[in-house]
Design a protein around this motif. Sequence first.
Motif, PDB file in Angstrom:
ATOM      1  N   ASP A 225       6.766 -10.893   2.394  1.00  9.43           N
ATOM      2  CA  ASP A 225       6.316  -9.854   1.463  1.00  9.43           C
ATOM      3  C   ASP A 225       7.305  -8.703   1.560  1.00  9.43           C
ATOM      4  O   ASP A 225       7.293  -7.941   2.525  1.00  9.43           O
TER       5      ASP A 225
ATOM      6  N   ASP B 136       7.262 -19.879   5.728  1.00  6.29           N
ATOM      7  CA  ASP B 136       6.822 -18.495   5.928  1.00  6.29           C
ATOM      8  C   ASP B 136       6.787 -17.753   4.595  1.00  6.29           C
ATOM      9  O   ASP B 136       7.637 -17.957   3.722  1.00  6.29           O
ATOM     10  N   VAL B 137       5.802 -16.899   4.435  1.00  5.43           N
ATOM     11  CA  VAL B 137       5.689 -16.049   3.253  1.00  5.43           C
ATOM     12  C   VAL B 137       6.244 -14.678   3.607  1.00  5.43           C
ATOM     13  O   VAL B 137       5.779 -14.040   4.557  1.00  5.43           O
TER      14      VAL B 137
ATOM     15  N   GLU C  33      -3.872 -11.714   8.017  1.00 13.04           N
ATOM     16  CA  GLU C  33      -2.970 -12.855   7.843  1.00 13.04           C
ATOM     17  C   GLU C  33      -1.531 -12.514   8.226  1.00 13.04           C
ATOM     18  O   GLU C  33      -0.663 -13.376   8.224  1.00 13.04           O
ATOM     19  N   THR C  34      -1.294 -11.250   8.553  1.00 15.58           N
ATOM     20  CA  THR C  34       0.067 -10.790   8.828  1.00 15.58           C
ATOM     21  C   THR C  34       0.527 -11.231  10.213  1.00 15.58           C
ATOM     22  O   THR C  34      -0.163 -10.988  11.201  1.00 15.58           O
TER      23      THR C  34
ATOM     24  N   LYS D  13       2.723 -14.999   7.491  1.00 17.62           N
ATOM     25  CA  LYS D  13       3.069 -13.983   6.496  1.00 17.62           C
ATOM     26  C   LYS D  13       3.708 -12.781   7.169  1.00 17.62           C
ATOM     27  O   LYS D  13       3.099 -12.137   8.029  1.00 17.62           O
TER      28      LYS D  13
END
Length: 453
Positions: free
Chosen positions: A183, A180-181, A205-206, A156
């Motif tokens: 944000d 990959d997420v 989670e980053t 993330k």
Amino acid sequence: MRYLPLSESDRTQMLAAIGAKSIDDLFVDVPAAARLDGTIHGLPDHASELSVERQLGAMARMNVAAGDGPFFIGCGAYRHHIPASVDHLIQRGEFLTSYTPYQPEIAQGTLQVLFEFQTQVARLFGCDVANASMYDGSTACWEAIAMARRVTRRGKALLSSGLHPHYVSVARTMAKFTGDVLDVRAPSLSGETDAAELLDRIDGETSCVVVQYPDILGRIGDMSALAERAHEKGALLIAVVTEPVALGLLKSPGEMGADIVVGEGQSLGVGLQFGGPYCGLFACQEKFVRQMPGRLAGMTQDAEGKRGFVLTLSTREQHIRREKATSNICTSSVLCALAFTMHLTLLGEAGLRKLAEASHDRACYAAEKLTWLPGGARRLNRTFFNEFTIVLGQEARPVVRELAQRGILAGVSLGRLYPDAPELANGLVLAFTETATREDIDALDAALREVLA
């Protein structure tokens, strides 16, 4: 290359060989809405090569290009004066014809300049090591995000709202294939960066936090707190620099704790050419070097003890087994990297500082001239280097078009960068380099007074 059209007989034989009845059969899968209905407007039919060249040349002269008048476009690509010696040097045969330097015995000149390029980028960015260039800034940004995933084993990434939307677009495209997420949120018309908001969003989670410096609106923020929080949570801080000249005056990202610093090198040595070419810059701290994409040029000694240069580390899939590769980008824009190094070498450290001071001086002069903005219009930025955003009392795109009709290229409208964010439509980003004279800025000021009256 000469244009040699095929005869009807040639086309018939080629179609027969592939089993097609007509040329239209080749495009049967293209939707009708995407096909051209009729001829290309404005081009002569069945004209001679000379006639077509004249027609296209006349159309090209309708463009208003950098150098044709007052020019204030930036947002990731900047117009600086490039000494004639840069172009002369990169056209030397040993540079112009040299491809990737896999054979050091015939590429010592290129390898040595790449070694110096790495040194310059590492010092400029405040990092331990830099690679031998990448394709461009946007793909370098994505490669940094992918590298952070390898280092942290997390998927993330937090992307600052001040990151260039084209860089975000590239990252989104690539993330579709890696899982990959990302944000990311659209920027707001605030004079401050979104650093405080990013601090609250970093969690366990980053994988990384990606921040542009200065950001897309020209704002400058201190990244030290972000770096500290990211490291507390086991994440990396990635800084993106689209205007390396700014680092002639600003504190480097590496000094503020950035783990990876990427950027665009076009400002130095590479002119604006209606969209390219570009040169990706990539640097990191030494402990991450094994996960860095691309390749490294290193210095060594030959069997006789003489200094030589070689490729020391190559982690691309064309060099090693695919499962061990860190990147599949196979373009490093070597010639543009050479131009970058030659320009920066000619400037030297003192020259870079003077160039940065000149650009900042032009921006300050413009900021003072534009304090009169009417109807609630204002300058957005509290801080800026050579680029700032003004918020008009109306949509910016028509204003840009009107000024272009007057021969003034008056920046980039946020409505163009963010077409799906109507709340940003009134924003206009103006960039100033040493090529913008006070007379140019006075002309911009006068034209805006007329258009906004």
